[in-house]
Design a protein around this motif. Structure first.
Motif, PDB file in Angstrom:
ATOM      1  N   THR A  53      56.762  -8.669 -33.943  1.00 52.33           N
ATOM      2  CA  THR A  53      57.765  -8.211 -34.611  1.00 52.33           C
ATOM      3  C   THR A  53      58.569  -7.180 -33.592  1.00 52.33           C
ATOM      4  O   THR A  53      57.939  -6.678 -32.971  1.00 52.33           O
ATOM      5  CB  THR A  53      57.723  -7.764 -35.831  1.00 52.33           C
ATOM      6  N   ARG A  54      59.737  -7.233 -33.743  1.00 54.85           N
ATOM      7  CA  ARG A  54      60.681  -6.235 -32.824  1.00 54.85           C
ATOM      8  C   ARG A  54      60.411  -4.988 -33.363  1.00 54.85           C
ATOM      9  O   ARG A  54      60.383  -4.026 -32.621  1.00 54.85           O
ATOM     10  CB  ARG A  54      62.311  -6.706 -32.980  1.00 54.85           C
ATOM     11  N   ILE A  55      60.274  -4.842 -34.783  1.00 54.72           N
ATOM     12  CA  ILE A  55      60.373  -3.500 -35.202  1.00 54.72           C
ATOM     13  C   ILE A  55      58.756  -2.967 -34.938  1.00 54.72           C
ATOM     14  O   ILE A  55      58.552  -1.677 -34.670  1.00 54.72           O
ATOM     15  CB  ILE A  55      60.435  -3.419 -36.892  1.00 54.72           C
ATOM     16  N   GLY A  56      57.829  -3.781 -35.099  1.00 56.19           N
ATOM     17  CA  GLY A  56      56.625  -3.418 -34.767  1.00 56.19           C
ATOM     18  C   GLY A  56      56.447  -2.823 -33.056  1.00 56.19           C
ATOM     19  O   GLY A  56      55.746  -1.996 -32.757  1.00 56.19           O
ATOM     20  N   ALA A  57      57.028  -3.935 -32.095  1.00 61.08           N
ATOM     21  CA  ALA A  57      56.980  -3.363 -30.903  1.00 61.08           C
ATOM     22  C   ALA A  57      57.776  -2.087 -30.779  1.00 61.08           C
ATOM     23  O   ALA A  57      57.310  -1.187 -29.678  1.00 61.08           O
ATOM     24  CB  ALA A  57      57.719  -4.620 -30.049  1.00 61.08           C
ATOM     25  N   VAL A  58      59.023  -1.983 -31.422  1.00 60.47           N
ATOM     26  CA  VAL A  58      59.705  -0.618 -31.269  1.00 60.47           C
ATOM     27  C   VAL A  58      58.803   0.627 -31.721  1.00 60.47           C
ATOM     28  O   VAL A  58      58.873   1.686 -30.888  1.00 60.47           O
ATOM     29  CB  VAL A  58      60.909  -0.505 -31.915  1.00 60.47           C
TER      30      VAL A  58
END
Length: 151
Positions: A53-58
């Motif tokens: 997920t984008r938030i996980g990567a961030v």
């Protein structure tokens, strides 16, 4: 003495985490600005694929840039070890921080995972490290000269 050094490391680590995240986010903003398409690119595709997920990567990148800051800030105590030569201090500081930077860059996908790109990454890292080390060395030599002149 050990407790005093531990406190220095802890204080520097906390500030280093903040600086690392700040520098990491600033680089992301600048990179996004230079793409010129008006979008913000918070992470590389490789990290997005790993995280799912984008938030996980961030979040992963946020902590990894913080860890880079911790590494660089906390390891400055190495240069306060008076019994060690400057070569030994620099070598240990370099090894620790190059490992941390490489691992973070590898995990975040900041460079392709090829032998050629790894060699290029290390060449850039070494060049930047030497320039910064040289600047700090000059700065502290000037400080010593100023102190000696006052004596």
């Amino acid at each position: 003495m050990k407790n005093k050094t531990g406190n220095k490391i802890l204080k520097r680590a906390i500030l280093g985490f903040i600086y690392g995240v700040f520098i990491g986010q600033t680089i992301l903003i600048l990179e996004s600005l230079f793409t010129g398409d008006g979008n913000f690119y918070p992470v590389m595709t490789n990290l997005l694929n790993i995280a799912g997920t984008r938030i996980g990567a961030v979040i992963i990148q946020y902590f990894l840039t913080g860890i880079i800051g911790v590494s660089f800030a906390a390891t400055t105590v190495i240069f306060e070890m008076d019994r060690w030569s400057i070569i030994r201090q620099t070598a240990l500081h370099f090894v620790i921080n190059s490992i941390v930077m490489f691992a973070a860059g590898f995990l975040c996908g900041w460079f392709p995972h090829t032998v050629k790109s790894t060699i290029i990454w290390f060449a850039i890292f070494i060049t930047v490290y030497v320039i910064i080390w040289f600047c700090f060395t000059l700065y502290y030599k000037l400080k010593v000269k100023q102190i000696n002149e006052k004596l």
